[in-house]
Write a protein that holds these residues in place. Structure first.
Motif, PDB file in Angstrom:
ATOM      1  N   GLY A  50      -5.658   4.275   3.769  1.00  0.00           N
ATOM      2  CA  GLY A  50      -6.465   3.132   3.317  1.00  0.00           C
ATOM      3  C   GLY A  50      -7.944   3.410   3.464  1.00  0.00           C
ATOM      4  N   ILE A  76       0.824  -1.203   0.000  1.00  0.00           N
ATOM      5  CA  ILE A  76       0.000   0.000   0.000  1.00  0.00           C
ATOM      6  C   ILE A  76       0.867   1.267   0.000  1.00  0.00           C
ATOM      7  CG2 ILE A  76      -0.213   0.098   2.533  1.00  0.00           C
ATOM      8  CD1 ILE A  76      -3.181   0.944   1.985  1.00  0.00           C
ATOM      9  N   CYS A 133     -10.126  -0.748   8.270  1.00  0.00           N
ATOM     10  CA  CYS A 133      -8.743  -0.428   7.938  1.00  0.00           C
ATOM     11  C   CYS A 133      -8.086   0.367   9.066  1.00  0.00           C
ATOM     12  CB  CYS A 133      -8.723   0.370   6.640  1.00  0.00           C
ATOM     13  SG  CYS A 133      -7.109   0.466   5.904  1.00  0.00           S
ATOM     14  N   THR A 138      -8.982   5.997   0.890  1.00  0.00           N
ATOM     15  CA  THR A 138      -8.941   5.442  -0.471  1.00  0.00           C
ATOM     16  C   THR A 138     -10.089   4.455  -0.682  1.00  0.00           C
ATOM     17  OG1 THR A 138      -6.558   5.632  -0.456  1.00  0.00           O
ATOM     18  CG2 THR A 138      -7.509   4.224  -2.147  1.00  0.00           C
ATOM     19  N   ALA A 139     -10.281   3.586   0.286  1.00  0.00           N
ATOM     20  CA  ALA A 139     -11.321   2.558   0.146  1.00  0.00           C
ATOM     21  C   ALA A 139     -12.692   3.194  -0.055  1.00  0.00           C
ATOM     22  CB  ALA A 139     -11.333   1.659   1.379  1.00  0.00           C
ATOM     23  N   CYS A 141      -6.498  -2.097   0.193  1.00  0.00           N
ATOM     24  CA  CYS A 141      -6.748  -1.592   1.537  1.00  0.00           C
ATOM     25  C   CYS A 141      -7.140  -2.730   2.472  1.00  0.00           C
ATOM     26  CB  CYS A 141      -7.848  -0.541   1.535  1.00  0.00           C
ATOM     27  SG  CYS A 141      -7.426   0.890   0.557  1.00  0.00           S
ATOM     28  N   ARG A 186      -5.085  -4.055   5.672  1.00  0.00           N
ATOM     29  CA  ARG A 186      -5.977  -3.375   6.622  1.00  0.00           C
ATOM     30  C   ARG A 186      -5.350  -3.186   8.002  1.00  0.00           C
ATOM     31  NH1 ARG A 186      -7.458  -8.458   5.581  1.00  0.00           N
ATOM     32  NH2 ARG A 186      -7.787  -9.928   7.291  1.00  0.00           N
TER      33      ARG A 186
END
Lengths: 379, 627
Positions: A308, A72, A303, A311-312, A364, A368
């Motif tokens: 993350g 990531i 996450c 973004t998710a 992600c 996580r």
């Protein structure tokens, strides 16, 4: 075990097993609905749409998995660069882009025809996520903090509006707005912006192209122009209405099969589904979309790093926006804007965007439990 | 670590809020979908069906026309045409390539190619374009052999109206043609491309009966109007077969008999029931040229022809009836108390005031009574009688015998002729009547005008015992609603003319032909039982000046054709039991006895022979049926 994963890097095989198989199943189901509808749209033939769409899905699927298993932090590092490339491409389109469908949207790289505004949909999410990742919660309230992300949002949107592509611009604004919201920007600031936008609408109206004004007017009164722009909305509503509860049967939709429905393999594919499989089919697909949205939310909440999370939910929202806008459009709830139904409509670019988005979402999930400090670059 | 936790908490709160919002939005869209697909479904289903289904009209076959013995007078024949479907041509080749190959097989002129290309550019690619109609069989076979090289080219079979007897029947049947804007009545058939309706003659007058009713084809179409498949088909009803009273064999004979006359008309009818057995006007035209599409120069030739081939002279030609009108005057005289033995001395002229009225016979007929005057066509006797009874009494009798009004034959373009009266002249010319005009009217000249049809009707009414017979071309009556043929009844009212008077006239007409001093003595029928009676007439086209009369220029041959007299004859046969009447006019033919009477004789003889033959055939057929 969770803490263990957070501490050390996973091997590639471990990461592969960490992929979210439930999510993959739903994605594949949605894509299969698309294949079936494209098969029907071609009057019961894999050519010319369904087969190519399947190949694209295969490529997108591979890309998704690759993206998911890459560290990531690599994506974090890449986010600004990607944004920069996207922005430069938008400038390039402005300078020597191809004119298609009355707007400059593509850039021909000989190998592939690139639509930089699509790249921007992902790049902007990544860039904003990275920016807000580095901002402590106390600083969110400061106006100064918001200057850079606002620039990140409005510079590309200015260029996209100039193409002109109102649909993508609005999607970017909405998608970015959601990230701002998730990052913790105060509600009253949103309220202020919304009031400001509403107040400036009459002025903005004059900046719209006539065809865009026309679309809005036609949306407000579809029968205003039954043979022109209103024709699409009318025929789409007729098709859905005629489909009824259980539809006219697969490949039996008279509106779609007899070409009353425009663009049935792309923007109006949901209408075709609703006509042939009925309310049941339409609600079924919407249910799959709802599952994807819920999945995305769970992954984000689960996450442990802020990049993350943002973004998710950012990519999930981008995906959701595609679905909302397309479905609302074909039902005549909003004006006709050229937004495809994600994973179902025929077309490579949107498919690629969405698959990359899901790749990042899964990334992600795979990462996580990785904690990434705010000042991760200094480590 | 605390700020990081706060951040996560805030994120989670807001993420929950966001997913809630998204699901709410989806539910809203689902609700909208429910509204469209369940609540409003019926309405949209109807609209979808409207979109999908289209009705196509199927043109009915036009009814045939036959003569009284069943001979076909108007039929539909196959018409081969080439059509080109541009889409199919473009699939395997290009329209231009296909056209250039076509040119090698059939003659296509530049302007035709331009028209084809224009039509292709205007229509959708799947709409066929007609390349050429009325192909000959050789062209068709040449094309069919070459079809593999000609993608998109098809030979189609259509129907064209055809008239086997062409010119001979043109004036009766008329012709069909494309529907014009003015002729649209709301009948959707008329809006079908290529649909033809009657333009003239029987085709026009009986158009509704002949037309038939269109069928329907329910087809599924796509948004571009392309037919996907036929869902349902209701065949139409072909038009009625129309049977005419005409006897084609006789018509054919009459046509040939007057073929050499520049302009003539002949009517033969049954004096008792009004059946028109023959109706000929010459010159004529080819109606097939009209149904195939007339070229401009052909049309110009027709309308500029001095002998007026497009005019049906039998019903639309108006002529001074000349001495044939003496039948009317004689009957009027008898009615108004003039005895058949009333004698007048004819010195060759009669002076009234300072004007001298000439008899056609320069040196006079001597002392003549009615029969003598009819037989020798003495003008002076009729001058005298006309003066005695007055023009209005002559007119009264003329109207009784069918002059001055349309005969009701049932053909378009029929004219009324003219029967002058004192009040007519006042009304039409704003002048008062002169005695001299009565005298002129007494010999059928001056203002009097009649059509050959009216002359035949007059003769029929005289020889059938004073029945108001009206001519007809068909016995079928088609009522507008059901369009079923009903046999018309044949009882005619009595004209209230004493039989004694009629007999005097008939006998005098007998003498015109069969008496050694009769004007038509040269045209006797010598076959027993088929003898003809009649009356000659010579209708002056222009006044003959005194100078010319002195110089002796009277004979037709000496003057220009268009200034010569018209020759007329009305006749009936057989003399003993009159059944057939004929009226003949030869335009500018000279004297009636020389130019018209021989034609009448031949025609009447043939009519008797052919009708006997036809009726014997009909009876034989009926007997076979009974067995």
């Amino acid at each position: 075990m969770a803490s263990e994963i957070g501490k050390k890097e996973l091997t590639l095989t471990q990461k592969f097993w960490q992929l979210n198989w439930g999510l993959i199943l739903i994605i594949s189901l949605v894509a299969s609905v698309g294949f079936a509808m494209l098969y029907s749209a071609a009057e019961g033939s894999w050519d010319p749409w369904a087969s190519r769409q399947a190949v694209r899905f295969g490529m997108g699927f591979f890309l998704m998995v690759v993206i998911a298993v890459i560290d990531i932090k690599f994506w974090m590092r890449l986010s600004y660069i990607l944004y920069g490339i996207g922005f430069l491409l938008l400038v390039a389109v402005e300078v020597f882009g191809q004119v298609g469908m009355g707007a400059q949207r593509w850039i021909d790289l000989k190998v592939i025809v690139l639509q930089p505004s699509e790249i921007m949909k992902i790049a902007l999410v990544l860039a904003l996520a990275r920016y807000f990742h580095g901002i402590p919660i106390e600083d969110i309230g400061r106006i100064r903090t918001l200057i850079i992300p606002l620039l990140l949002v409005f510079l590309p949107i200015g260029l996209i509006l100039k193409q002109p592509d109102l649909g993508t611009s609005l999607m970017l604004v909405a998608g970015s707005g959601v990230i701002f919201f998730l990052a913790g920007v105060r509600i009253w600031k949103f309220a202020l912006v919304i009031v400001g936008v509403l107040a400036s609408l009459p002025v903005a109206w004059n900046y719209l192209h006539p065809y865009q004004q026309n679309r809005v007017l036609t949306f407000l009164d579809p029968e205003r122009d039954p043979l022109g722009a209103g024709y699409h909305i009318m025929q789409s509503k007729i098709a859905m209405g005629a489909g009824g509860m259980f539809g006219k049967g697969f490949m039996q939709g008279s509106q779609s099969q007899l070409k009353f429905l425009p663009e049935k393999q792309t923007d109006f594919i949901f209408t075709m589904l609703a006509e042939e499989i009925g309310l049941v089919g339409g609600l079924g697909l919407m249910g799959l979309y709802a599952l994807l949205m819920i999945y995305g939310t769970f992954i984000a909440v689960r996450c442990r790093n802020h990049f993350g999370r943002l973004t998710a939910l950012g990519v999930t929202t981008t995906f959701s926006l595609y679905a909302f806008i397309n479905i609302a459009m074909v039902m005549g709830v909003i004006p006709v804007v050229g937004v495809p139904l994600p994973m179902v409509s025929y077309g490579g670019t949107a498919m690629l965007t969405v698959m990359i988005g899901f790749g990042l979402l899964m990334n992600c999930y795979v990462h996580r439990d990785m904690r990434i400090p705010r000042n991760w670059r200094e480590m | 670590m605390k700020p990081e936790k706060d951040r996560a908490k805030l994120f989670n709160r807001r993420a929950a809020f966001l997913i809630g919002g998204k699901l709410a939005l989806l539910s809203g869209l689902a609700g909208r979908m429910y509204y469209l697909q369940v609540v409003e479904s019926e309405r949209y289903k109807l609209m979808a069906e409207d979109n999908r289904v289209n009705f196509r009209l199927l043109p009915p076959l036009r009814g045939f026309i036959v003569d009284r013995s069943g001979d076909y007078l108007a039929i539909n024949i196959k018409n081969y045409q080439i059509i080109l479907v541009p889409e199919q041509a473009n699939n395997e080749s290009t329209v231009n390539d296909v056209l250039s190959k076509l040119i090698q097989l059939i003659d296509l002129e530049d302007h035709e190619i331009r028209r084809i290309l224009k039509e292709i550019s205007r229509r959708r690619a799947f709409v066929p374009v007609t390349v050429r109609q009325n192909l000959s069989w050789e062209d068709v076979s040449r094309l069919v052999v070459n079809t593999p090289d000609l993608p998109g080219v098809h030979v189609e079979v259509g129907q064209t109206r055809h008239y086997p007897y062409a010119e001979t029947m043109a004036h009766v049947l008329g012709y069909v043609g494309a529907v014009t804007e003015k002729e649209l009545t709301g009948d959707p058939l008329l809006e079908l491309p290529g649909f033809k309706i009657g333009k003239r003659g029987i085709e026009k007058v009986q158009d509704l009966a002949l037309r038939g009713t269109g069928g329907n084809s329910k087809v599924e179409v796509n948004a571009l109007g392309r037919v996907i498949k036929e869902l349902e088909r209701v065949e139409g009803l072909p038009g009625h077969e129309l049977k005419l009273t005409l006897l084609m064999r006789l018509q054919d004979y009459v046509g040939q008999r007057v073929e050499n006359e520049k302009a003539a008309a002949v009517v033969v009818m049954d004096a008792h029931n009004g059946d028109v057995l023959s109706l000929v006007s010459t010159p004529s035209f080819d109606p097939n040229a009209f149904s195939e599409g007339l070229k401009t120069d052909e049309w110009n030739d027709l309308i500029n022809n001095p002998y007026k081939p497009l005019t049906n002279k039998a019903i639309a030609g108006q002529y001074a009836p000349g001495s044939t009108f003496k039948i009317v005057v004689a009957l009027a005289a008898l009615k108004h108390g003039i005895s058949p033995d009333y004698k007048v001395f004819c010195p060759g002229h009669m002076d009234v005031g300072d004007r001298r009225f000439h008899c056609w016979k320069k040196h006079g007929h001597g002392l003549v009574n009615l029969t003598d005057a009819m037989r020798g066509s003495c003008d002076v006797w009729f001058y005298d009688v006309a003066r005695k009874i007055g023009v209005d009494n002559i007119a009264e009798m003329a109207f009784k015998l069918g002059f001055g009004e349309r005969s009701g034959l049932g053909l378009d373009g029929e004219r009324k002729g003219l029967v002058p009266t004192k009040s007519w002249k006042k009304r039409a010319l704003k002048q008062s009547w002169h005695l001299g005009e009565t005298l002129i009217a007494g010999i059928g000249q001056g203002y009097v005008l009649a059509t050959p049809m009216q002359l035949a009707v007059m003769t029929a009414r005289v020889v059938n015992g004073g029945k108001a017979v009206a001519p007809r071309l068909t016995r079928q009556m088609f009522d507008a609603e059901s369009l079923t043929g009903v046999e018309a009844d044949v009882s005619f009212e009595n004209l209230d003319i004493p039989e004694a008077h009629l007999k005097i006239i008939r006998d005098s007409m007998d003498e015109v032909v069969n008496h050694p001093e009769g004007t038509a003595r040269g045209s006797k029928i010598t076959i027993a039982g088929r003898e003809m009676g009649g009356k000659t007439g010579t209708s002056q086209v222009r006044r003959i000046s005194e100078a010319e009369r002195e110089a002796g220029i009277r004979k037709g041959e000496d003057i220009e054709w268009r200034l010569r007299d018209h020759a007329l004859f009305v006749g009936y046969a057989p003399v003993d039991n009159p059944r057939f009447v004929v009226s003949v006019i030869v335009e500018h033919g000279g004297g009636g006895s020389k130019a018209a009477a021989p034609i009448a004789r031949d025609v009447l003889l043939k009519a008797q022979e052919l009708m006997a033959e036809s009726e014997a055939e009909a009876q034989a057929a009926a007997e076979i049926k009974e067995i």
